[in-house]
Design a protein around this motif. Structure first.
Motif, PDB file in Angstrom:
ATOM      1  N   GLU A   1       5.330 -25.031  -0.916  1.00  0.00           N
ATOM      2  CA  GLU A   1       5.404 -23.726  -1.588  1.00  0.00           C
ATOM      3  C   GLU A   1       6.398 -23.467  -2.674  1.00  0.00           C
ATOM      4  OE1 GLU A   1       8.700 -21.278   1.095  1.00  0.00           O
ATOM      5  OE2 GLU A   1       6.980 -22.289   2.316  1.00  0.00           O
ATOM      6  N   PRO A   2       6.316 -22.513  -3.589  1.00  0.00           N
ATOM      7  CA  PRO A   2       7.086 -22.397  -4.790  1.00  0.00           C
ATOM      8  C   PRO A   2       8.435 -22.493  -4.175  1.00  0.00           C
ATOM      9  CG  PRO A   2       5.425 -20.648  -4.749  1.00  0.00           C
ATOM     10  CD  PRO A   2       5.236 -21.226  -3.264  1.00  0.00           C
ATOM     11  N   ALA A   3       9.551 -23.080  -4.848  1.00  0.00           N
ATOM     12  CA  ALA A   3      10.852 -23.114  -4.880  1.00  0.00           C
ATOM     13  C   ALA A   3      11.345 -22.328  -6.048  1.00  0.00           C
ATOM     14  CB  ALA A   3      11.279 -24.556  -5.019  1.00  0.00           C
ATOM     15  N   THR A   4      10.672 -21.730  -6.951  1.00  0.00           N
ATOM     16  CA  THR A   4      11.160 -21.113  -7.965  1.00  0.00           C
ATOM     17  C   THR A   4      10.145 -19.963  -8.149  1.00  0.00           C
ATOM     18  OG1 THR A   4       9.581 -22.375  -9.638  1.00  0.00           O
ATOM     19  CG2 THR A   4      12.052 -23.128  -9.443  1.00  0.00           C
ATOM     20  N   GLU A   5      10.931 -18.868  -8.815  1.00  0.00           N
ATOM     21  CA  GLU A   5      10.199 -17.285  -8.626  1.00  0.00           C
ATOM     22  C   GLU A   5       9.378 -17.332 -10.198  1.00  0.00           C
ATOM     23  OE1 GLU A   5      12.786 -14.276  -8.636  1.00  0.00           O
ATOM     24  OE2 GLU A   5      13.759 -14.680  -6.744  1.00  0.00           O
ATOM     25  N   ARG A   6       9.577 -18.103 -11.134  1.00  0.00           N
ATOM     26  CA  ARG A   6       8.797 -18.400 -12.143  1.00  0.00           C
ATOM     27  C   ARG A   6       8.735 -19.929 -12.785  1.00  0.00           C
ATOM     28  NH1 ARG A   6      13.573 -15.882 -13.215  1.00  0.00           N
ATOM     29  NH2 ARG A   6      14.958 -16.827 -14.836  1.00  0.00           N
ATOM     30  N   PRO A   7       8.026 -20.062 -13.804  1.00  0.00           N
ATOM     31  CA  PRO A   7       7.893 -21.581 -14.161  1.00  0.00           C
ATOM     32  C   PRO A   7       9.342 -22.035 -14.703  1.00  0.00           C
ATOM     33  CG  PRO A   7       6.046 -20.352 -15.096  1.00  0.00           C
ATOM     34  CD  PRO A   7       6.854 -19.345 -14.363  1.00  0.00           C
TER      35      PRO A   7
ATOM     36  N   LYS B   1      10.861 -32.340  -2.549  1.00  0.00           N
ATOM     37  CA  LYS B   1      10.714 -31.352  -3.848  1.00  0.00           C
ATOM     38  C   LYS B   1       9.860 -31.895  -4.698  1.00  0.00           C
ATOM     39  CE  LYS B   1      14.914 -28.566  -3.332  1.00  0.00           C
ATOM     40  NZ  LYS B   1      15.577 -29.327  -2.139  1.00  0.00           N
ATOM     41  N   MET B   2       9.345 -31.285  -5.573  1.00  0.00           N
ATOM     42  CA  MET B   2       8.598 -31.801  -6.748  1.00  0.00           C
ATOM     43  C   MET B   2       8.356 -30.679  -7.800  1.00  0.00           C
ATOM     44  SD  MET B   2       4.509 -32.001  -6.089  1.00  0.00           S
ATOM     45  CE  MET B   2       3.608 -30.934  -4.764  1.00  0.00           C
TER      46      MET B   2
ATOM     47  N   ASP C   1      22.412 -27.001 -10.686  1.00  0.00           N
ATOM     48  CA  ASP C   1      23.270 -27.046  -9.622  1.00  0.00           C
ATOM     49  C   ASP C   1      22.106 -26.876  -8.277  1.00  0.00           C
ATOM     50  OD1 ASP C   1      25.600 -27.889 -10.392  1.00  0.00           O
ATOM     51  OD2 ASP C   1      26.220 -25.806 -10.806  1.00  0.00           O
ATOM     52  N   ASN C   2      21.163 -25.653  -8.875  1.00  0.00           N
ATOM     53  CA  ASN C   2      20.302 -25.251  -7.580  1.00  0.00           C
ATOM     54  C   ASN C   2      18.831 -25.335  -8.262  1.00  0.00           C
ATOM     55  OD1 ASN C   2      18.612 -23.542  -6.247  1.00  0.00           O
ATOM     56  ND2 ASN C   2      20.301 -21.675  -6.192  1.00  0.00           N
ATOM     57  N   PHE C   3      18.017 -26.033  -7.447  1.00  0.00           N
ATOM     58  CA  PHE C   3      16.715 -26.405  -7.731  1.00  0.00           C
ATOM     59  C   PHE C   3      16.056 -25.167  -8.206  1.00  0.00           C
ATOM     60  CE2 PHE C   3      12.389 -27.783  -6.932  1.00  0.00           C
ATOM     61  CZ  PHE C   3      12.096 -29.019  -7.812  1.00  0.00           C
ATOM     62  N   SER C   4      16.222 -23.942  -7.554  1.00  0.00           N
ATOM     63  CA  SER C   4      15.420 -22.735  -7.760  1.00  0.00           C
ATOM     64  C   SER C   4      15.880 -22.041  -8.919  1.00  0.00           C
ATOM     65  CB  SER C   4      15.469 -21.825  -6.417  1.00  0.00           C
ATOM     66  OG  SER C   4      15.062 -22.791  -5.335  1.00  0.00           O
ATOM     67  N   GLN C   5      16.995 -22.424  -9.603  1.00  0.00           N
ATOM     68  CA  GLN C   5      17.248 -21.861 -10.785  1.00  0.00           C
ATOM     69  C   GLN C   5      17.415 -22.628 -12.011  1.00  0.00           C
ATOM     70  OE1 GLN C   5      20.590 -19.903  -9.634  1.00  0.00           O
ATOM     71  NE2 GLN C   5      19.481 -18.260  -8.418  1.00  0.00           N
ATOM     72  N   TRP C   6      16.545 -22.924 -12.921  1.00  0.00           N
ATOM     73  CA  TRP C   6      16.656 -23.696 -14.097  1.00  0.00           C
ATOM     74  C   TRP C   6      17.122 -22.975 -15.428  1.00  0.00           C
ATOM     75  CZ3 TRP C   6      16.599 -29.106 -13.903  1.00  0.00           C
ATOM     76  CH2 TRP C   6      16.228 -29.648 -12.422  1.00  0.00           C
TER      77      TRP C   6
ATOM     78  N   LEU D   1       8.449 -26.901  -6.617  1.00  0.00           N
ATOM     79  CA  LEU D   1       7.764 -26.748  -5.458  1.00  0.00           C
ATOM     80  C   LEU D   1       8.630 -27.476  -4.288  1.00  0.00           C
ATOM     81  CD1 LEU D   1       3.827 -27.330  -5.905  1.00  0.00           C
ATOM     82  CD2 LEU D   1       5.130 -25.294  -6.194  1.00  0.00           C
ATOM     83  N   GLN D   2       8.599 -27.002  -3.096  1.00  0.00           N
ATOM     84  CA  GLN D   2       9.581 -27.585  -2.026  1.00  0.00           C
ATOM     85  C   GLN D   2       8.316 -27.660  -0.504  1.00  0.00           C
ATOM     86  OE1 GLN D   2      12.727 -24.955  -1.131  1.00  0.00           O
ATOM     87  NE2 GLN D   2      11.572 -23.217  -1.061  1.00  0.00           N
ATOM     88  N   SER D   3       9.286 -28.419   0.306  1.00  0.00           N
ATOM     89  CA  SER D   3       8.381 -28.632   1.392  1.00  0.00           C
ATOM     90  C   SER D   3       9.410 -29.265   2.553  1.00  0.00           C
ATOM     91  CB  SER D   3       7.040 -29.706   1.210  1.00  0.00           C
ATOM     92  OG  SER D   3       6.594 -30.244   2.468  1.00  0.00           O
ATOM     93  N   ALA D   4       9.023 -28.911   3.655  1.00  0.00           N
ATOM     94  CA  ALA D   4       9.918 -29.553   5.008  1.00  0.00           C
ATOM     95  C   ALA D   4       9.194 -30.721   5.201  1.00  0.00           C
ATOM     96  CB  ALA D   4       9.535 -28.675   6.018  1.00  0.00           C
ATOM     97  N   ASP D   5       7.914 -31.020   4.932  1.00  0.00           N
ATOM     98  CA  ASP D   5       7.297 -32.298   5.572  1.00  0.00           C
ATOM     99  C   ASP D   5       6.410 -33.133   4.559  1.00  0.00           C
ATOM    100  OD1 ASP D   5       5.015 -30.842   5.014  1.00  0.00           O
ATOM    101  OD2 ASP D   5       4.283 -30.478   6.802  1.00  0.00           O
TER     102      ASP D   5
END
Length: 141
Positions: free
Chosen positions: A41-47, A15-16, A107-112, A32-36
């Motif tokens: 790709e985006p991990a969040t729907e908005r900034p 993650k970054m 608790d969830n990287f996709s929701q700040w 952003l998130q990645s497997a490798d």
């Protein structure tokens, strides 16, 4: 950063946070998130945050089980906790922004939700014990 809660090879293991897909200078901070660690790709729907343009640090803090984000906060001098802040005739004339460091948790990287460059999130700044014209540009967390 490597997320210890996500198994190796799974999306989200890496993650970054960065300005991504934004207009230059807009200060849109995205997750952003990645497997490798190569294809992202985006991990969040908005900034995550609007208005924090540089030196942002994110990681998973295992002892509290939360994702933590340190951001730079630029706030007007009127929102300063330092009563004697004055630099007449310089860049620091009244009305200019003062740099500080803020912290958000989730608790969830996709929701700040609620993460914003504001006094409520401020964790490192000047006070009356610091010299006038004091500015904190980056956290280096």
């Amino acid at each position: 950063f490597v997320d210890p809660t996500v198994p190796e090879g799974r999306l989200g293991r890496f993650k970054m946070v960065c300005t991504w897909g934004a207009t230059k200078g807009s200060g849109e901070l995205w997750g952003l998130q990645s497997a490798d660690g190569f294809a992202w790709e985006p991990a969040t729907e908005r900034p995550i945050v609007l208005g924090s343009d540089t030196q942002n640090v994110a990681f998973f803090q295992e002892d509290i089980g939360k994702y933590v984000l340190y951001i730079r906060i630029d706030l007007p001098q009127s929102q300063s906790r330092q009563s004697n802040y004055s630099c007449p005739g310089s860049f620091w004339d009244p009305g200019f922004s003062i740099r500080r460091v803020g912290r958000c948790e989730t608790d969830n990287f996709s929701q700040w939700e609620g993460c914003a460059p504001s006094v409520e999130h401020q964790v490192f700044a000047f006070d009356d014990g610091d010299p006038s014209c004091f500015d904190i540009y980056t956290s280096a967390a």
